[in-house]
Write an enzyme that holds these catalytic residues in place. Structure first.
Site, mmCIF file in Angstrom:
data_model
loop_
_atom_site.group_PDB
_atom_site.id
_atom_site.type_symbol
_atom_site.label_atom_id
_atom_site.label_comp_id
_atom_site.label_asym_id
_atom_site.label_seq_id
_atom_site.Cartn_x
_atom_site.Cartn_y
_atom_site.Cartn_z
ATOM 1 C CD GLU A 171 -2.863 -1.211 2.382
ATOM 2 O OE1 GLU A 171 -2.680 -0.419 3.316
ATOM 3 O OE2 GLU A 171 -3.797 -2.021 2.336
ATOM 4 C CG ASN A 213 -0.718 -6.987 -1.446
ATOM 5 O OD1 ASN A 213 -1.300 -7.588 -2.337
ATOM 6 N ND2 ASN A 213 -1.225 -6.852 -0.222
ATOM 7 C CG HIS A 249 -10.017 -5.760 0.575
ATOM 8 N ND1 HIS A 249 -10.242 -6.898 1.332
ATOM 9 C CD2 HIS A 249 -8.718 -5.447 0.758
ATOM 10 C CE1 HIS A 249 -9.110 -7.253 1.925
ATOM 11 N NE2 HIS A 249 -8.168 -6.394 1.590
ATOM 12 C CD GLU A 278 -4.705 -7.858 1.712
ATOM 13 O OE1 GLU A 278 -5.583 -7.105 2.188
ATOM 14 O OE2 GLU A 278 -3.490 -7.618 1.821
ATOM 15 C CG ASP A 280 -12.811 -8.896 1.741
ATOM 16 O OD1 ASP A 280 -12.649 -8.005 0.883
ATOM 17 O OD2 ASP A 280 -12.521 -8.720 2.940
HETATM 18 C C1 XIL Z 1 -6.440 -6.218 8.238
HETATM 19 C C2 XIL Z 1 -6.753 -7.408 9.121
HETATM 20 O O1 XIL Z 1 -7.650 -8.243 8.444
HETATM 21 C C3 XIL Z 1 -7.358 -6.947 10.428
HETATM 22 O O2 XIL Z 1 -7.486 -8.046 11.323
HETATM 23 C C4 XIL Z 1 -6.484 -5.871 11.066
HETATM 24 O O3 XIL Z 1 -7.134 -5.384 12.212
HETATM 25 C C5 XIL Z 1 -6.226 -4.738 10.100
HETATM 26 O O4 XIL Z 1 -5.636 -5.268 8.910
HETATM 27 N N1 XIL Z 1 -5.103 -4.544 3.619
HETATM 28 C C6 XIL Z 1 -4.099 -5.351 4.092
HETATM 29 C C7 XIL Z 1 -4.344 -6.227 5.262
HETATM 30 O O5 XIL Z 1 -3.022 -5.424 3.472
HETATM 31 O O6 XIL Z 1 -3.194 -6.397 6.039
HETATM 32 C C8 XIL Z 1 -5.471 -5.699 6.108
HETATM 33 O O7 XIL Z 1 -5.725 -6.677 7.118
HETATM 34 C C9 XIL Z 1 -6.692 -5.423 5.269
HETATM 35 C C10 XIL Z 1 -6.391 -4.372 4.229
#
Ligand code: XIL
Length: 470
Positions: A171, A213, A249, A278, A280
């Protein structure tokens, strides 16, 4: 070439040795850059892992160490997945809570579980502006650069040979239309911090694939264009980068972009693997199922899309549980999204995506500029919103006397509920919610700053948080 082992495993419960061989075969096939397309004759996998393996891909989940004693959770994990990503346990605050003191116990629990069950491990993440321990949050310049590189080196060395892919940097680009780097303490050490991190990671673990990422890079937009330019530049100059992770996401405000597959493909064309890291998708029923199928088909249609990771197992395990974004419900029952994902993996015929328009980032509230507090502490808040929710980042600044501990209070509007918080202890989830320091960020020198965050449903508060020091 790997198909007979894969097919056997799809029908019978695998012994872990065979499972390990399968993952090794998939991973090494991927590592060699020869993703195999199993044309026509491939049989249908009965789990996500076996169906993906038939297509030369892995299928993973984000895993929390403290859930490895939950038998329903572990049952699904072992049955359906052949890759894991520690959800929080390899982040900087978890692995180096005090400078120079490394703690790997929780991450090791996940790595050991994965190895015992023949699963690959994605490492997440070596360098990031978020979830930094407070000692790092308060560093800058050369000292921070050195600390960051030491962190990358120590952690990647400790796990050398055990990690399939590392999210070396997470990020690092800003949302919106600027195409700029995200401002952060790491960015302020110099624009070359990202390549320095990649070089350190390569030296520490030459066998791991090294990924950049990010989120909101899933379609073509100013942010993904900026990442693309960086990857192109890295490849041209020989900076070691092997893969790009697309967090993916999604929700109704930020749906699967219509050009998702095209965007994955243009990155792959730069000579890197692409991974969905990631995934979802908030929603339910057929709409959610269709979106999952779209994502899976896009990955299968891109030869260098080597695997998919969903960000949790059951809806209740999700960092945004209220959006029910995952493949299993809270009881561990397969949802329509699961079936659509499995069918898409087994189908494997690429189809054009038919989804709504590209992602637009939610509005961002700039940080309030307030003078440093004279005593006690002060808190300021920035929020990132989407339809139905937001993430707040709160900066606590110690006053002239410093702090031994602190508590901030945030009054949420009615309908807003906190679902998750990090780097703080929370009491309450609606109305006035109090967040106090945790063990490692309570003691602040005068003027020192620490940050914590929370995620909530609903709309963010209009006012500023209050802060009390002890
Ligand atoms: C999130 C986790 O899922 C949570 O449990 C934590 O509180 C915060 O981080 N992008 C990412 C992940 O790269 O590391 C994040 O994970 C979600 C967004």
């Amino acid at each position: 070439m790997i198909s007979s082992a894969v097919r056997d495993r799809g029908r019978t419960r695998a012994r872990s040795g065979r499972r390990a061989a399968l993952v090794a075969a998939v991973v090494s096939t991927v590592a060699a850059g020869m993703v195999v397309a199993f044309a026509g004759t491939a049989s249908a996998g009965t789990t996500l892992a076996t169906a993906a393996a038939e297509k030369g891909r892995y299928f993973g989940a984000a895993v929390a160490a403290h859930k490895l004693s939950d038998t329903t959770y572990v049952g699904i994990l072992n049955r359906e997945f052949n890759s894991v990503t520690p959800e929080n346990e390899m982040k900087i605050d978890a692995t180096e809570p005090q400078q120079g003191q490394f703690t790997f116990a929780n991450a090791d629990r996940i790595v050991n579980h994965a190895r015992a069950n023949g699963m690959a491990v994605r490492g997440h993440t070596l360098a990031w502006h978020s979830q930094q321990p407070s000692w790092m949050q308060n560093m800058s310049g050369t000292a921070l650069r050195q600390a960051m590189l030491n962190h990358v080196t120590q952690v990647a060395t400790y796990y050398r040979g055990k990690i399939h892919s590392w999210d070396v940097v997470n990020e690092a680009f800003a949302d919106g239309n600027t195409g700029a780097r995200r401002d952060s303490n790491l960015q302020r050490t110099g624009n070359d911090w990202i390549e320095a991190a990649f070089r350190a990671a390569r030296a520490a673990d030459p066998g791991a694939k090294l990924c950049y990422n990010d989120y909101n890079t899933d379609g073509q937009n100013a942010k993904s264009n900026a990442v693309y330019a960086m990857v192109q530049d890295f490849k041209a100059r020989g900076v070691p980068i092997d893969c790009v992770g697309f967090q993916s996401h999604f929700n109704s405000a930020s749906p699967v972009p219509a050009d998702y597959q095209a965007n994955l493909q243009r990155f792959a064309n730069l000579g890197v693997d692409v991974q969905i890291t990631e995934l979802d998708i908030e929603g339910s029923g057929t709409a959610q199922a269709n979106s999952y199928a779209t994502v899976v088909k896009a990955c299968l249609a891109v030869a260098r899309c080597t695997g998919i990771t969903v960000w949790g197992i059951r809806d209740t395990d999700s960092w945004r549980a209220s959006g029910t974004p995952l493949l299993f419900d809270g009881n561990g029952t397969k949802k329509p999204a699961y079936t659509a994902t499995l069918d898409a993996l087994n189908g494997g015929t690429p189809v054009p995506t038919t989804t709504p328009p590209p992602t637009t980032p939610g509005p961002t509230t700039p940080p309030p500029t307030s003078p440093p507090p004279s005593g006690g502490c002060a808190a300021s808040m920035t929020v990132q919103t989407w339809t139905g929710g937001f993430v707040a980042t709160i900066r606590v600044t110690a006053g002239a006397a410093g702090t031994n501990g602190w508590t901030t209070s945030v009054t949420l509007p009615s309908g807003a509920t906190v679902v998750n918080a990090w780097n703080s202890q929370r009491s309450g989830d609606t109305g006035t919610v109090r967040f106090s320091n945790v063990a490692y960020n309570g003691q602040l020198a005068p003027g020192q700053v620490t940050e914590f965050g929370f995620q909530a449903t609903g709309v963010p508060p209009a006012g500023s948080p209050s802060c009390a020091a002890s």
